[in-house]
Design a protein around this motif. Structure first.
Motif: not given
Lengths: 462, 424
Positions: A436-462
């Motif tokens: 349970v704590p692991m689930y919440y920790a991962i969820a909170i970290v993911s929410i913070t990361v995805f709260s970026a206003k826009q996904s940055p450009f990734v230079y990836f050809r595949f």
């Protein structure tokens, strides 16, 4: 104010502390109403004026109706609310690109939700229910800030007892509230956004539907239908969990809006699990009233279609929503006909359940194509591709999109199965101390990361 | 009773008790220290995980994440070959400047990383736009000063290039010639990166481009895909309330930036995308030896954006030049035959329809000027296969620049001299 930004949570904390410091129920109600209006004003002061006027008007209409509960007056009340909804919601939508010609029109956020709340209040009074809110309670009911933007559509009967004795939130309320907020944010900010935008920016559901190229293969349509269904679920259910959680932080219980809808094995059951507050509203105030007019099975089916058409129109004044509503109604009718044909059969074997589930999932998903398409022409083209075997031979979408849809959909069902298994396994439940704590920790970290206003450009050809 | 929601039919009955005074549902139980275990443990994990992730994100460069680290995107200005004069060096440096000077013939060079990136740079090479600038300055400089500016972006999509060009037109810049390096990649990538979004937001550029799009309704893919993206870019003045909310949100975000996980969330998100794609490549054994096919919808959309770009240039009396970018002459080729064929088909149609100057440089650069050497730094077990499929060496850029100058010299000489509309 963005519900996923830090400002919102600072606002929640400040309101929570202020309400907790207040003594006396009236003072707490005033505090909550003030917070609600302040929150709503961040979406426009004109919208707030509209909400306040609507609250005062409906309160006055309710008082009139209580004194003189006539069908004529109820009709007038319903008509006025419908006109309000049409003027502020549908007219700006219909104006579309000609908005410049209608500069005075505003679109108050959540008007569809709080107008339906007003209507339910008026209908309930007409039915003779003992609803006697004070003006403060009624205004708070319409503008209660966790639900004012996008529901769930609450009923005064559910909220009034809680507003009359606003509880001091206990530890359990806080824990449950935070749990729901984290779950809601994870669904809305991470999963819904991922489905909409794709792993790489611009390769998600939005592009799949918004590209007006006439090339959609059968597999494209299916994956877009399922993908959009998932996106809509994560977005709206996530939002609902979020606001229910915020309300719970204040000790106020708002009814659920979603209950794992995609595991439903028949369409009737699906609509008891999807946007429950609206489907129950439609059932209670539209379907049942219509159904009582005539005692015939055929009429019942007509009522189902009419109710679902209204369900569709509520989302917006476009043909897509009307057709989607009628389509959903027809599916319910077909389900009822099958039920009638099978009356007396007692067997409920697993394969029949599996068939029911897969058919329901497929037809509900295809309905989302009508719901999401820009117009009926696009919907028609996409649905036609499903029936065209040779169209399955070519794929028009980025390959990552198919993979994403598959993984997310499989994940949804796997967690449903996992949850069912865990609830029966006390040994697994013991691992919760770590999981349970692991689930919440991962969820909170993911929410913070995805709260970026826009996904940055990734230079990836595949 | 309800056929819609049979198992909830008791709900209506419950309505009968609505309004009756009910006791508040508030069970206050005294919590004990065990209750704090989950929140405290979660908090510790969030802090630890956040610290670990943000620590790694500091050095993460999204541009180089998927590359082999041997490509340089920076202009090297210590070039010592061909006896470049100080002035030529200075002009070469200026191709990365944002604005055109007044009174010159302006050449805007659009493309993707092939235009910008040098494979195995030794710190003394020029890119093809820099070569074009140097050669122009030698040949036509005396009579008509020529200024080349680069509007290329690594991994550029056609819509991003359109945004770049239209922002310049909107700013009143007079562009005499646009040179577009076209590879199937530009017809593949469809999103807007944050820098381009910022560009669109500035100066009402999104509104301007939206107007341009709405004047070209026959390009239906553009209308349906690009218009919503542009409308979502706030270019309409906000009300005072919304302005206050937005600025307060920005200030709170700035405060939250003190938490490293929040500060580096952009980078972490791109790291996530890269990790997912790498996982996918590993799972499906995808080798980086052939580009993924361009999805049909992306291709159709990007082709229309290209057409719109040509129309925009036309409406500003800009000479539009397209060349098909050099391809690695190795084995089965990096791009699929189908993508190359349909790119060629679209290009032929547009060149004919709009009477453009189109050049085929697919076979211009010999194998030796590509990244066909061992990548000893990161993959010691690799055989003598190419480690880079798109980027040219410094010599490759020189060949490309020279050929380009040779082919378009006439257009540059005949192009009208730019004069800032704003200045006039």
């Amino acid at each position: 104010m963005s519900l996923s930004g830090p400002l919102f949570y600072i606002f929640v904390t400040l309101v929570w502390l202020a309400v907790r410091a207040m003594h006396g129920n009236t003072l707490k109600a005033i505090g909550l109403l003030g917070a609600s209006y302040l929150f709503y004003a961040t979406f426009g002061v004109k919208s707030l004026c509209c909400l306040v006027l609507c609250s005062l008007g409906n309160y006055a209409l309710g008082a009139l109706l209580r004194r003189n509960p006539s069908a004529t007056l109820l009709t007038v009340c319903a008509f006025l609310n419908c006109v309000l909804l049409a003027a502020f919601k549908f007219l700006p939508e219909r104006a579309g690109s000609h908005v410049g010609a209608l500069p005075v029109l505003i679109h108050p956020v959540g008007i569809s939700f709080w107008t339906f709340q007003s209507l339910s209040y008026l209908f309930d009074i007409y039915r003779g229910e003992e609803l006697d809110p004070s003006l403060l309670e009624f205004c708070l009911y319409l503008s209660f800030w966790p639900t004012v933007l996008s529901g769930p559509i609450t009923r005064l009967g559910d909220m009034l007892p809680q507003f009359r004795k606003i509880p001091r939130a206990g530890f359990d309320d806080l824990a449950a509230g935070v749990r729901l907020v984290v779950l809601g944010l994870f669904m809305k900010v991470v999963l819904a956004q991922l489905m909409a935008a794709g792993i790489r920016q611009g390769e998600g559901v939005d592009f799949g539907f918004d590209a007006a190229s006439p090339i959609w293969g059968g597999l494209d349509t299916w994956s877009l239908a399922v993908g959009y269904g998932m996106q809509l679920y994560f977005d709206f259910a996530g939002y609902s969990y979020l606001v229910i959680g915020v309300a719970r932080l204040f000790g106020i219980k708002v009814p659920d809006n979603f209950d794992r809808p995609y595991v439903a094995s028949d369409p009737s059951s699906f609509w008891t699990k999807w946007h429950m507050s609206l489907s129950f509203w439609i059932r209670d105030y539209v379907f049942l009233n219509l159904a009582r007019l005539r005692q015939s099975t055929a009429w019942l089916y007509v009522c189902l279609v009419i109710s679902m058409a209204i369900f569709g129109i509520w989302h917006g004044a476009t043909w897509n929503y009307v057709v989607w509503g009628i389509y959903s109604g027809l599916i319910l009718v077909i389900h009822r006909l099958i039920q009638r044909a099978r009356r007396g059969e007692r067997t409920n074997s697993w394969y029949r359940q599996a068939l029911g589930w897969s058919t329901t999932f497929a037809f509900i998903s295809l309905g989302w194509v009508i719901f999401r398409s820009h117009d009926m022409r696009q919907a028609g083209r996409m649905l036609f591709s499903v029936l065209s075997p040779h169209s399955y031979l070519h794929l028009s979408l980025p390959y990552d999109y198919y993979l994403l849809t598959f993984v997310v959909t499989a994940g949804y069902f796997l967690q449903a199965i996992f949850r069912a298994m865990v609830s029966r396994q006390p040994r697994v439940a013991r691992l919760n101390a770590i999981l349970v704590p692991m689930y919440y920790a991962i969820a909170i970290v993911s929410i913070t990361v995805f709260s970026a206003k826009q996904s940055p450009f990734v230079y990836f050809r595949f | 009773v309800s056929p819609v929601v049979s198992d909830r039919s008791d709900r209506l009955d419950r309505r009968s008790r609505l309004g009756r005074p009910q006791p508040a549902v508030c069970v206050l139980r005294k919590h004990n220290s065990r209750d704090l275990y989950t929140p405290v443990f979660t908090l510790v994990l969030v802090i630890g995980l956040g610290h670990w992730l943000s620590h790694g994100a500091v050095s993460f460069n999204p541009l180089k994440a998927a590359q082999n680290g041997r490509i340089s995107f920076q202009s090297r200005l210590s070039y010592s070959g061909e006896n470049l004069t100080e002035r030529e060096m200075s002009l070469a440096k200026d191709v990365d400047e944002s604005n055109f000077p007044q009174g010159s013939t302006n050449v805007l060079y659009l493309g993707d990383s092939q235009v910008l990136g040098i494979f195995d740079s030794h710190g003394s090479e020029l890119t093809s736009p820099q070569w074009l600038q140097v050669l122009c300055s030698r040949d036509v400089q005396e009579s008509r000063p020529v200024r080349v500016r680069v509007g290329a972006l690594p991994g550029a999509g056609m819509a991003e290039l359109l945004a770049e060009a239209s922002a310049r037109y909107h700013a009143g810049e007079r562009i005499g010639v646009i040179v577009l390096s076209l590879l199937p990649d530009e017809l593949h990538n469809i999103g807007f990166r944050p820098d381009v979004v910022k560009l669109l937001r500035a100066n009402g550029n999104a509104r301007y481009l939206h107007k341009v799009v709405s004047q070209n309704e026959d390009l239906r893919d553009v209308e349906s895909t690009l218009s919503p993206a542009l409308l979502a870019t706030p270019s309409v003045p906000l009300s005072s309330t919304k302005r206050w909310v937005t600025s307060t949100e920005d200030k709170v975000d700035d405060l939250a930036d003190h938490w490293p996980l929040f500060r580096y969330r952009d980078k972490l998100r791109s790291e996530f995308s890269v990790a997912v794609i790498r996982l996918r490549n590993w799972m499906f054994r995808i080798e980086r030896q052939q580009a993924p096919p361009v999805p049909q919808n992306s291709f159709a959309y990007s082709s229309e954006v290209l057409e719109l770009l040509i129309r925009v240039a036309r409406s500003h009396h800009t000479d539009f030049i397209i060349y098909e970018g050099p391809l690695l002459p190795w084995g089965m080729g990096y791009y699929s035959d189908e993508d190359l064929t349909r790119t060629k088909r679209v290009l032929d149609r547009l060149c004919k329809q709009y009477n453009l100057h189109c050049f085929d440089y697919r076979n211009l650069i010999p194998l030796a000027e590509w990244g066909d050497r061992l990548d000893r730094g990161s993959r010691s077990d690799v055989s003598a296969e190419p480690v880079d499929f798109v980027h040219l060496s410094g010599e490759g850029h020189r060949l490309l620049g020279q050929r380009l100058f040779h082919d378009i010299r006439t257009q540059i000489v005949e192009a009208e001299v730019g004069q800032s509309d704003v200045a006039r």
